[in-house]
Design an enzyme around this catalytic site. Structure first.
Site, PDB file in Angstrom:
ATOM      1  N   ARG A 267       0.817  -1.219   0.000  1.00  0.00           N
ATOM      2  CA  ARG A 267       0.000   0.000   0.000  1.00  0.00           C
ATOM      3  C   ARG A 267       0.854   1.275   0.000  1.00  0.00           C
ATOM      4  NH1 ARG A 267      -3.529  -0.584   4.786  1.00  0.00           N
ATOM      5  NH2 ARG A 267      -1.704  -1.764   5.470  1.00  0.00           N
TER       6      ARG A 267
ATOM      7  N   ASN B 106      -6.970  -2.549   1.908  1.00  0.00           N
ATOM      8  CA  ASN B 106      -7.118  -3.997   1.880  1.00  0.00           C
ATOM      9  C   ASN B 106      -8.579  -4.354   2.008  1.00  0.00           C
ATOM     10  OD1 ASN B 106      -4.427  -4.786   1.747  1.00  0.00           O
ATOM     11  ND2 ASN B 106      -4.153  -4.579   3.963  1.00  0.00           N
TER      12      ASN B 106
END
Ligand code: ZN
Ligand code: ZN
Length: 771
Positions: free
Chosen positions: A22, A40
């Site tokens: 990320r 997520n």
């Protein structure tokens, strides 16, 4: 009313967590001036972005994703959404993720940036042996539970200092959500113990490392706590230290792995190709088996009668520091060792071998090291970061194969552990019911499969000790819990006396699941077949030590036509009496004598004699016939010596290798040995004879394959089995088949030896869905 703008939703599937995925998206999005978010979700990582350069983000994902990610699928969707003000990392929904989607990354070797931090005097992590970031450091070995967050790791006892905490919280920092993040102020420390467990010097990390360097230089043997367990280290260029270690370990000849300061040092010892260099420096950082360069007395102490050296590079900050001379501490060293600064040269190559008592798993805490190896090591370099799950160093080699269907960049795996476990093996075309495979008794690994994924355990070892069996169940409990897989089908070997079979039967009873048994060599070949998602029939070559056959004999040189429904055994070495049972460590001289008696019809075979078609035993016998190895002190010592002699023989070989005129006489042990001994009578050197034997086996194998292929019209060949750790045999057979336009498939994601069985067993287990 705000106008909606064109937005792109990207969903990324695969191994995309715990590796700085990320933050990578965040940084890329900022660079491209995009707005939106990344998070997520149940289905993988979801990115929603707005801006002119959306497509570039997608291209980055496709063509240069984060180095540690394994992306299995990317989907996109065009949307119209209200405009975002900025790009954000949304809070992880990890708790709501189904466990099977969450993944535990493997332990990763230290990255370039952290190495720089480690060696920069002004950096606050200068000389700090537990430096790590999202791109490197421990994972698998410290994770206790999921989701992968610091409280669920063995780092939970260390509270991050303010500096570390702010790195951890800053998405622009490469330590953003680096769970093992630490520094000298707040993280674990080194501890140096003597072999009774008494603390030697209570001091800072630098002093301890300096002290250990001197101990190594002075020939001492030291247990060092690495990432997945303890290693035993000593100066690899000090014959006295090596021989002391061999004597104390009662390990007269088995090769030791080396750790070289850097690749320049390694190149002095071994030939290293581009692919091999890449592997040495990879984040898996395995031991790579490399062809010896200088055959000097040192290399002969490290791996006697062996053409290869197992070498790895420092993969933890602690390892790196062992090779960095500590100038500023020379005064301390001077006092302790009474040497001047000029003579403070430290070893650039260390023996680095797993610290485990014979037939037991690698040790992971210093109390055990004191209790079980206190008489082998002089000192113990311990530290405060606990190892929750153990793993040995992995071992690979690169076959020098041009044009073989296996892409060259994939090594052949000999031992699958650190750097590889527990990442999922994705297999196209599989849709598995939760399945557990017990593997074989030697070089055991289990595998858990569900849907399109298989998780292979770390190297367990031979299932001959209670400790190894306990290790098996310790890891099985963790794998079931971590990946949330409750096996409904259990698969094991056919062997009536295998411990793994007994354990599988007990497991079946206690869990009320279905049990399936599969033939050893068929499982070997199925694992290759599955890995490449092959269709239709293939010809399989499984050369192996031993494996129980359907006829009650012990097989080991099987040529089969097979697919995922079944197999037909079409060729194998002629049966010889099995000497020494299924043990890995056999007695070659004894095998030779029995084979000699068979050749001379001096032996009465009764119905009680167990027969074998083992290729491994033939190599054992030939090694003894040539006087290369009479008694083995470790597994495969005799065939390794035989390959070593054959490698030497390449320099002068000029012999035509003839085959029997009658193809029915191929793979006849008696004929092969008789022909070999006739050449020996002619006074040919042992090295020539060793190479002749290899070439004879290669030629007969290829002829047999040609005949089968002509009859069955099959061009795809799968190759597996422990005997193919013999690189000469593997390379020559593959090369020759490739030249004849066969497609040759070698295992590349699971070990080529019995470590690959579990994957084949899993594949076989799925058949039951149909019945
Ligand atoms: Zn790093
Ligand atoms: Zn800190």
């Amino acid at each position: 009313v705000t106008e909606k703008v064109s937005s792109l939703k990207i969903t990324v599937y695969g191994q995309v967590q715990g590796i700085g995925f990320r933050p990578f998206i965040y940084r890329t999005a900022i660079k491209l001036g995009l707005k939106g978010y990344v998070k997520n979700t149940k289905n993988g990582v979801v990115i929603v972005c707005q801006g002119n350069r959306k497509k570039e983000l997608l291209e980055t994902l496709k063509f240069s994703p984060p180095p540690l990610s394994i992306i299995t699928k990317i989907t996109t969707k065009q949307l119209m959404l209200k405009p975002f003000n900025e790009f954000q990392i949304e809070k992880s929904e990890a708790h709501s993720l189904p466990r099977e989607v969450i993944q535990i990354p493997p332990d990763l070797s230290i990255c370039k940036d952290c190495t720089k931090d480690l060696l920069t005097k002004t950096n606050r992590r200068y000389f700090y042996p537990f430096t790590n970031c999202t791109q490197c450091g421990p994972r698998y070995s410290i994770i206790q539970d999921l989701p992968y967050d610091r409280p669920n790791t063995t780092m939970n006892i260390f509270k991050m200092c303010n500096d570390c905490q702010s790195e951890y919280e800053n998405p622009k920092n490469r330590r953003f959500h680096a769970q093992p993040n630490a520094c000298p102020k707040c993280g674990p420390k080194l501890i140096l113990l003597d072999n009774t467990g008494k603390q030697v010097i209570k001091d800072n990390n630098q002093k301890i490392i300096g002290y250990v360097q001197r101990l190594l230089k002075n020939g001492k043997i030291i247990a060092i706590k690495s990432i997945g367990g303890f290693q035993i280290a000593c100066d690899a260029k000090n014959p006295k230290a090596i021989l002391t270690l061999r004597k104390r370990k009662n390990r007269p000849k088995k090769p030791f792995a080396l750790m070289c300061k850097d690749i320049r040092v390694a190149r002095k010892l071994a030939y290293i190709s581009k692919e091999e260099a890449k592997l040495l420096k990879s984040s898996e950082a395995p031991i790579v088996l490399l062809q010896k360069k200088a055959r000097n007395f040192i290399s002969e102490y490290i791996s006697p009668q062996n053409g290869y050296l197992g070498i790895m590079l420092p993969y933890t900050p602690l390892h790196k520091l062992l090779f960095v001379p500590i100038a500023s501490y020379s005064s301390i060293n001077k006092k302790l060792f009474n040497v001047s600064r000029e003579t403070l040269k430290i070893p650039d190559t260390l023996i680095m071998t797993s610290a485990n008592p014979k037939s037991q798993p690698i040790l992971s805490n210093s109390k055990e090291v004191v209790a079980k190896l206190g008489n082998i090591v002089d000192y113990i370099l311990d530290h405060e970061r606990e190892i929750y799950s153990r793993c040995d160093d992995s071992i690979v080699f690169v076959p020098k194969l041009r044009g073989i269907h296996t892409p060259n960049k994939y090594p052949v795996i000999v031992r699958y552990s650190r750097g590889y476990v527990p990442r999922p093996i994705y297999l196209a075309g599989l849709d598995l019911v939760p399945t557990l495979a017990f593997g074989g008794d030697l070089k055991n690994y289990f595998a858990l499969g569900v849907k399109d994924r298989v998780y292979l355990s770390p190297y367990i070892g031979d299932l001959i000790s209670n400790e190894n069996v306990s290790f098996f169940f310790e890891m099985l409990e963790k794998y079931e819990r971590w990946f949330n897989i409750k096996p409904e089908i259990v698969v094991c070997d056919l062997h009536p006396n295998y411990i793994s079979v007994r354990l599988a039967e007990e497991f079946q009873k206690s869990r009320q699941v279905k049990l399936i048994k599969v033939q050893h060599h068929y499982a070997h070949l199925l694992s290759v077949y599955t890995e490449y998602n092959l269709k239709d029939s293939a010809i399989g070559i499984a050369f192996d030590g031993t494996g129980y056959g359907e006829d009650g004999a012990i097989w080991g040189s099987e040529i089969m036509v097979f697919d995922d429904h079944g197999y037909e055994r079409l060729a194998h070495l002629t049966y010889m009496p099995l000497v020494g049972g299924d043990n890995a460590v056999t007695n070659p001289e004894f095998i030779k004598n029995v084979y000699w008696d068979v050749i001379n019809n001096r032996i009465k075979l009764t119905s009680g004699t167990v027969m074998t078609s083992s290729m491994g035993r033939l190599f054992d016998a030939v090694s003894a016939f040539l006087g290369l190895c009479k008694t083995q002190t470790f597994e495969a010592e005799a065939p390794i010596a035989l390959e070593n002699a054959a490698l030497e023989g390449m320099k002068t070989f000029s012999l035509a290798v003839k085959l029997p005129e009658d193809p029915n006489s191929y793979f006849d042990c008696k004929t092969i040995i008789k022909d070999l001994l006739a050449l020996k009578e002619n006074g040919l050197p042992t090295t020539t004879l060793a190479l002749w034997f290899h070439k004879r086996i290669v030629k007969e194998t290829v002829e047999i394959i040609k005949n089968i292929s002509a009859k069955k019209r099959i061009k795809q060949i799968c190759v597996a089995g422990g005997v193919f750790q013999n690189r000469m045999l593997l390379t020559e057979i593959s090369k020759e088949l490739n030249r004849l336009k066969f497609k040759v498939y070698l295992p590349r994601i699971v070990p080529i030896n019995d470590g690959g069985l579990a994957l084949g067993q899993i594949t076989f287990g799925r058949k039951t869905k149909k019945y």
